[in-house]
Design an enzyme around this catalytic site. Structure first.
Site, PDB file in Angstrom:
ATOM      1  N   ASP A 124      13.488   6.707  -0.321  1.00  0.00           N
ATOM      2  CA  ASP A 124      12.676   6.669   0.899  1.00  0.00           C
ATOM      3  C   ASP A 124      13.637   6.581   2.091  1.00  0.00           C
ATOM      4  O   ASP A 124      13.736   5.544   2.754  1.00  0.00           O
ATOM      5  CB  ASP A 124      11.744   5.460   0.869  1.00  0.00           C
ATOM      6  N   SER A 162       9.931   7.680  -9.425  1.00  0.00           N
ATOM      7  CA  SER A 162       8.915   7.296  -8.448  1.00  0.00           C
ATOM      8  C   SER A 162       7.687   6.809  -9.210  1.00  0.00           C
ATOM      9  O   SER A 162       7.359   7.351 -10.269  1.00  0.00           O
ATOM     10  CB  SER A 162       8.526   8.518  -7.601  1.00  0.00           C
ATOM     11  N   GLN A 220      -0.376   0.806   4.999  1.00  0.00           N
ATOM     12  CA  GLN A 220       0.559   1.941   5.089  1.00  0.00           C
ATOM     13  C   GLN A 220      -0.010   3.203   4.442  1.00  0.00           C
ATOM     14  O   GLN A 220       0.673   4.212   4.358  1.00  0.00           O
ATOM     15  CB  GLN A 220       1.919   1.561   4.514  1.00  0.00           C
ATOM     16  N   HIS A 280      13.577   0.534  -9.012  1.00  0.00           N
ATOM     17  CA  HIS A 280      13.397  -0.864  -8.582  1.00  0.00           C
ATOM     18  C   HIS A 280      14.369  -1.774  -9.339  1.00  0.00           C
ATOM     19  O   HIS A 280      14.920  -2.714  -8.760  1.00  0.00           O
ATOM     20  CB  HIS A 280      11.967  -1.329  -8.870  1.00  0.00           C
TER      21      HIS A 280
HETATM   22  O1  PAF Z   1       8.847   1.365  -0.550  1.00  0.00           O
HETATM   23  C1  PAF Z   1       7.826   0.694  -0.811  1.00  0.00           C
HETATM   24  O2  PAF Z   1       7.487   0.466  -1.963  1.00  0.00           O
HETATM   25  C2  PAF Z   1       6.983   0.152   0.332  1.00  0.00           C
HETATM   26  O3  PAF Z   1       6.912   1.048   1.386  1.00  0.00           O
HETATM   27  C3  PAF Z   1       7.433  -1.240   0.820  1.00  0.00           C
HETATM   28  C4  PAF Z   1       8.820  -1.206   1.420  1.00  0.00           C
HETATM   29  C5  PAF Z   1       7.412  -2.212  -0.346  1.00  0.00           C
HETATM   30  C6  PAF Z   1       6.471  -1.744   1.887  1.00  0.00           C
HETATM   31  O4  PAF Z   1       5.182  -1.859   1.397  1.00  0.00           O
END
Ligand code: PAF
Length: 281
Positions: free
Chosen positions: A150, A185, A61, A37
Protein backbone atom coordinates in the site's frame (compact mmCIF):
# COMPACT_ATOMS: atom_id res chain seq x y z
CA UNK A 1 -1.05 -12.68 24.70
CA UNK A 2 -3.61 -10.12 25.79
CA UNK A 3 -6.75 -9.63 23.70
CA UNK A 4 -8.25 -6.22 24.36
CA UNK A 5 -11.50 -4.92 22.95
CA UNK A 6 -11.66 -1.51 24.61
CA UNK A 7 -9.49 1.58 24.44
CA UNK A 8 -9.33 1.68 28.25
CA UNK A 9 -7.83 -1.84 28.46
CA UNK A 10 -5.16 -1.01 25.87
CA UNK A 11 -4.29 2.23 27.69
CA UNK A 12 -3.83 0.37 30.98
CA UNK A 13 -1.26 -2.04 29.46
CA UNK A 14 0.50 0.65 27.43
CA UNK A 15 0.84 2.82 30.52
CA UNK A 16 2.44 0.06 32.57
CA UNK A 17 4.85 -0.84 29.73
CA UNK A 18 5.85 2.80 29.37
CA UNK A 19 6.41 3.11 33.13
CA UNK A 20 8.78 0.14 32.90
CA UNK A 21 10.72 1.79 30.08
CA UNK A 22 9.61 -0.71 27.40
CA UNK A 23 9.38 0.30 23.74
CA UNK A 24 6.15 -0.31 21.83
CA UNK A 25 5.61 -1.31 18.20
CA UNK A 26 2.22 -0.98 16.50
CA UNK A 27 1.14 -3.06 13.50
CA UNK A 28 -2.25 -1.74 12.32
CA UNK A 29 -4.23 -4.31 10.31
CA UNK A 30 -7.74 -5.12 9.18
CA UNK A 31 -7.19 -8.80 9.96
CA UNK A 32 -7.36 -11.88 7.73
CA UNK A 33 -3.63 -11.91 8.29
CA UNK A 34 -1.17 -13.37 5.78
CA UNK A 35 2.60 -13.60 5.38
CA UNK A 36 2.76 -9.88 4.53
CA UNK A 37 1.36 -9.04 7.98
CA UNK A 38 3.57 -11.74 9.52
CA UNK A 39 6.65 -9.99 8.13
CA UNK A 40 5.54 -6.71 9.78
CA UNK A 41 5.03 -8.49 13.12
CA UNK A 42 8.42 -10.21 12.84
CA UNK A 43 10.18 -6.93 12.25
CA UNK A 44 8.22 -5.22 15.02
CA UNK A 45 9.02 -7.97 17.57
CA UNK A 46 12.72 -7.74 16.61
CA UNK A 47 12.80 -3.97 17.13
CA UNK A 48 10.35 -3.35 20.01
CA UNK A 49 9.90 -4.73 23.54
CA UNK A 50 6.12 -5.02 23.21
CA UNK A 51 4.14 -5.34 19.96
CA UNK A 52 0.50 -4.37 19.59
CA UNK A 53 -1.45 -5.59 16.54
CA UNK A 54 -4.77 -3.92 15.87
CA UNK A 55 -7.35 -5.99 14.02
CA UNK A 56 -10.14 -3.69 12.96
CA UNK A 57 -12.04 -3.53 9.67
CA UNK A 58 -12.32 0.23 9.62
CA UNK A 59 -15.74 1.14 8.16
CA UNK A 60 -14.88 4.77 7.39
CA UNK A 61 -12.17 3.88 4.86
CA UNK A 62 -14.64 1.97 2.64
CA UNK A 63 -16.73 3.78 0.04
CA UNK A 64 -20.50 3.17 -0.18
CA UNK A 65 -20.15 0.61 -2.99
CA UNK A 66 -17.06 -1.14 -1.62
CA UNK A 67 -16.57 -4.49 0.13
CA UNK A 68 -16.98 -3.58 3.83
CA UNK A 69 -19.58 -6.28 4.53
CA UNK A 70 -17.83 -9.03 2.58
CA UNK A 71 -14.28 -8.13 3.71
CA UNK A 72 -12.80 -11.46 4.91
CA UNK A 73 -12.56 -12.00 8.67
CA UNK A 74 -11.07 -14.85 10.74
CA UNK A 75 -10.23 -13.67 14.22
CA UNK A 76 -9.35 -17.14 15.54
CA UNK A 77 -6.65 -17.78 12.97
CA UNK A 78 -5.45 -14.14 13.19
CA UNK A 79 -4.96 -14.31 16.93
CA UNK A 80 -3.15 -17.67 16.63
CA UNK A 81 -0.70 -16.09 14.16
CA UNK A 82 -0.19 -13.08 16.45
CA UNK A 83 0.55 -15.38 19.39
CA UNK A 84 3.00 -17.40 17.27
CA UNK A 85 4.81 -14.19 16.29
CA UNK A 86 5.25 -13.07 19.91
CA UNK A 87 2.73 -10.23 19.83
CA UNK A 88 2.00 -8.88 23.33
CA UNK A 89 -1.49 -7.49 22.73
CA UNK A 90 -4.14 -7.72 20.05
CA UNK A 91 -6.56 -4.80 19.95
CA UNK A 92 -9.83 -5.99 18.42
CA UNK A 93 -12.48 -3.32 18.99
CA UNK A 94 -16.05 -3.15 17.75
CA UNK A 95 -16.79 -0.22 15.44
CA UNK A 96 -18.85 1.34 18.24
CA UNK A 97 -15.75 1.39 20.48
CA UNK A 98 -13.82 3.35 17.85
CA UNK A 99 -16.63 5.59 16.62
CA UNK A 100 -19.16 7.06 19.02
CA UNK A 101 -22.60 7.60 17.46
CA UNK A 102 -21.91 11.35 17.31
CA UNK A 103 -18.31 10.96 16.03
CA UNK A 104 -17.48 13.88 13.74
CA UNK A 105 -13.71 14.50 13.81
CA UNK A 106 -11.62 13.39 10.84
CA UNK A 107 -7.99 13.70 9.77
CA UNK A 108 -7.87 14.74 6.14
CA UNK A 109 -5.02 15.48 3.74
CA UNK A 110 -4.67 17.35 0.44
CA UNK A 111 -2.51 16.57 -2.60
CA UNK A 112 -0.81 13.29 -1.55
CA UNK A 113 -4.23 11.62 -1.24
CA UNK A 114 -5.69 12.93 -4.51
CA UNK A 115 -3.87 10.73 -7.03
CA UNK A 116 -3.67 6.94 -7.56
CA UNK A 117 -6.02 5.10 -5.12
CA UNK A 118 -7.27 8.44 -3.77
CA UNK A 119 -8.58 9.41 -7.23
CA UNK A 120 -10.85 6.35 -7.43
CA UNK A 121 -11.53 6.09 -3.66
CA UNK A 122 -12.13 9.74 -2.68
CA UNK A 123 -12.89 9.18 1.04
CA UNK A 124 -10.50 6.27 1.59
CA UNK A 125 -7.47 8.12 2.94
CA UNK A 126 -9.55 10.30 5.24
CA UNK A 127 -10.70 7.05 6.85
CA UNK A 128 -7.15 5.66 6.96
CA UNK A 129 -5.63 8.85 8.42
CA UNK A 130 -8.39 9.09 11.03
CA UNK A 131 -8.12 5.49 12.23
CA UNK A 132 -4.30 5.43 12.16
CA UNK A 133 -4.24 8.67 14.22
CA UNK A 134 -6.63 7.11 16.72
CA UNK A 135 -4.58 3.90 16.93
CA UNK A 136 -1.39 5.91 17.47
CA UNK A 137 -3.11 7.97 20.18
CA UNK A 138 -4.40 4.82 21.88
CA UNK A 139 -1.22 2.72 21.75
CA UNK A 140 1.46 5.48 21.89
CA UNK A 141 3.95 3.42 19.87
CA UNK A 142 7.62 4.24 19.38
CA UNK A 143 7.38 2.69 15.89
CA UNK A 144 4.54 1.68 13.59
CA UNK A 145 4.88 -0.77 10.70
CA UNK A 146 3.21 -0.59 7.27
CA UNK A 147 3.59 -2.65 4.10
CA UNK A 148 5.05 -1.17 0.93
CA UNK A 149 2.27 -2.86 -1.05
CA UNK A 150 0.00 0.00 0.00
CA UNK A 151 2.66 2.46 -1.17
CA UNK A 152 0.37 5.49 -1.20
CA UNK A 153 -0.96 4.64 2.27
CA UNK A 154 2.63 4.50 3.54
CA UNK A 155 3.42 7.89 1.94
CA UNK A 156 0.21 9.37 3.37
CA UNK A 157 0.90 8.07 6.89
CA UNK A 158 4.49 9.36 6.75
CA UNK A 159 3.22 12.78 5.66
CA UNK A 160 0.52 12.87 8.34
CA UNK A 161 3.03 12.00 11.07
CA UNK A 162 5.37 14.72 9.83
CA UNK A 163 2.70 17.37 9.32
CA UNK A 164 0.98 16.74 12.66
CA UNK A 165 4.22 16.26 14.66
CA UNK A 166 3.24 12.80 15.82
CA UNK A 167 5.98 11.25 17.92
CA UNK A 168 6.27 7.90 16.16
CA UNK A 169 8.67 6.41 13.62
CA UNK A 170 6.94 4.97 10.55
CA UNK A 171 8.66 1.86 9.15
CA UNK A 172 7.88 0.64 5.62
CA UNK A 173 8.39 -3.08 4.98
CA UNK A 174 8.88 -4.84 1.61
CA UNK A 175 6.05 -6.45 -0.37
CA UNK A 176 5.69 -10.19 0.28
CA UNK A 177 4.72 -12.22 -2.80
CA UNK A 178 3.39 -15.67 -3.61
CA UNK A 179 6.02 -17.85 -5.34
CA UNK A 180 4.43 -17.01 -8.72
CA UNK A 181 4.76 -13.24 -8.10
CA UNK A 182 1.26 -12.22 -6.94
CA UNK A 183 1.54 -9.75 -4.06
CA UNK A 184 -0.01 -11.15 -0.86
CA UNK A 185 -3.34 -9.53 -0.05
CA UNK A 186 -6.38 -10.42 2.04
CA UNK A 187 -8.45 -9.66 -1.08
CA UNK A 188 -6.70 -12.47 -3.06
CA UNK A 189 -9.22 -14.83 -1.41
CA UNK A 190 -11.95 -13.27 -3.57
CA UNK A 191 -10.31 -14.59 -6.76
CA UNK A 192 -11.84 -17.57 -8.53
CA UNK A 193 -9.27 -20.06 -9.94
CA UNK A 194 -9.25 -18.50 -13.44
CA UNK A 195 -8.99 -15.01 -11.90
CA UNK A 196 -6.10 -16.10 -9.70
CA UNK A 197 -4.19 -16.98 -12.90
CA UNK A 198 -5.28 -13.74 -14.60
CA UNK A 199 -4.05 -11.74 -11.58
CA UNK A 200 -0.47 -12.58 -12.51
CA UNK A 201 -0.77 -9.92 -15.19
CA UNK A 202 -0.04 -7.30 -12.50
CA UNK A 203 3.40 -8.67 -11.68
CA UNK A 204 4.04 -9.29 -15.40
CA UNK A 205 3.29 -5.64 -16.18
CA UNK A 206 5.49 -4.47 -13.31
CA UNK A 207 8.22 -6.80 -14.58
CA UNK A 208 7.98 -5.19 -18.04
CA UNK A 209 8.26 -1.72 -16.47
CA UNK A 210 11.16 -2.79 -14.28
CA UNK A 211 13.00 -4.21 -17.27
CA UNK A 212 12.57 -1.00 -19.30
CA UNK A 213 13.98 1.01 -16.40
CA UNK A 214 16.87 -1.46 -15.97
CA UNK A 215 17.66 -1.02 -19.68
CA UNK A 216 17.85 2.75 -19.25
CA UNK A 217 14.25 3.74 -20.06
CA UNK A 218 13.34 7.00 -18.32
CA UNK A 219 10.30 8.34 -20.19
CA UNK A 220 7.20 7.77 -18.03
CA UNK A 221 4.76 7.75 -20.95
CA UNK A 222 6.75 5.12 -22.84
CA UNK A 223 7.04 2.89 -19.77
CA UNK A 224 3.36 3.31 -18.91
CA UNK A 225 2.27 2.51 -22.43
CA UNK A 226 4.19 -0.80 -22.42
CA UNK A 227 2.84 -1.70 -18.97
CA UNK A 228 -0.75 -0.91 -19.96
CA UNK A 229 -0.41 -2.96 -23.14
CA UNK A 230 0.71 -5.97 -21.07
CA UNK A 231 -2.41 -5.63 -18.89
CA UNK A 232 -4.64 -5.21 -21.95
CA UNK A 233 -3.62 -8.71 -23.10
CA UNK A 234 -5.55 -10.19 -20.16
CA UNK A 235 -9.32 -10.33 -20.88
CA UNK A 236 -10.29 -10.57 -17.18
CA UNK A 237 -8.27 -7.45 -16.28
CA UNK A 238 -9.55 -3.86 -16.25
CA UNK A 239 -7.16 -1.03 -15.41
CA UNK A 240 -8.16 1.39 -12.65
CA UNK A 241 -4.82 3.17 -12.92
CA UNK A 242 -1.21 2.59 -13.89
CA UNK A 243 0.87 5.59 -12.90
CA UNK A 244 4.41 6.82 -12.40
CA UNK A 245 4.67 9.29 -9.53
CA UNK A 246 7.17 10.92 -7.22
CA UNK A 247 7.70 8.50 -4.31
CA UNK A 248 7.00 11.17 -1.67
CA UNK A 249 4.46 13.60 -3.15
CA UNK A 250 2.55 10.98 -5.19
CA UNK A 251 2.35 13.47 -8.10
CA UNK A 252 2.87 12.25 -11.69
CA UNK A 253 6.35 12.79 -13.09
CA UNK A 254 7.54 12.73 -16.68
CA UNK A 255 10.87 11.08 -16.10
CA UNK A 256 11.77 8.14 -13.86
CA UNK A 257 14.46 8.47 -11.16
CA UNK A 258 15.64 6.57 -8.09
CA UNK A 259 12.78 6.64 -5.59
CA UNK A 260 10.07 7.00 -8.24
CA UNK A 261 6.96 4.92 -7.54
CA UNK A 262 5.49 2.84 -10.38
CA UNK A 263 2.05 1.73 -9.16
CA UNK A 264 -1.14 0.18 -10.41
CA UNK A 265 -4.64 -0.83 -9.41
CA UNK A 266 -6.30 -3.38 -11.66
CA UNK A 267 -9.68 -5.07 -11.41
CA UNK A 268 -9.54 -8.81 -11.98
CA UNK A 269 -13.22 -9.58 -12.38
CA UNK A 270 -14.77 -7.67 -9.45
CA UNK A 271 -11.63 -7.75 -7.29
CA UNK A 272 -9.45 -4.65 -7.22
CA UNK A 273 -5.77 -5.51 -6.73
CA UNK A 274 -2.85 -3.12 -6.23
CA UNK A 275 0.87 -3.59 -6.74
CA UNK A 276 3.93 -1.43 -7.27
CA UNK A 277 7.69 -1.08 -7.22
CA UNK A 278 10.07 1.70 -6.32
CA UNK A 279 12.81 2.43 -8.81
CA UNK A 280 16.21 1.57 -7.34
CA UNK A 281 14.87 -0.78 -4.65
O1 PAF B 1 -3.62 -1.34 5.48
C1 PAF B 1 -4.61 -1.62 6.19
O2 PAF B 1 -4.89 -2.77 6.49
C2 PAF B 1 -5.49 -0.49 6.70
O3 PAF B 1 -5.63 0.52 5.75
C3 PAF B 1 -5.02 0.09 8.05
C4 PAF B 1 -3.67 0.75 7.95
C5 PAF B 1 -4.96 -1.02 9.08
C6 PAF B 1 -6.02 1.14 8.53
O4 PAF B 1 -7.28 0.60 8.70
Amino acid sequence: MIIATTVAEVREHVQSWKMNGLSIGLVPTMGFLHEGHASLMERATRECDRVVVSIFVNPIQFGPTEDLESYPRDFESDSALCAEKGVALVFHPEATEMYAPDFCTYVDMDRVTKTLCGASRPTHFRGVCTVVSKLINITKPDRSYFGQKDAQQLAVVRRMVRDLDMDVEIIGCPIVRETDGLAKSSRNTYLRPEERIAALVLSRALGAGRQMVAEGGRDSNEILSVMRSVIDTEPLARIDYVEIVDGVSMQPIESVNTGTLIAMAVYIGRTRLIDNFIVGE
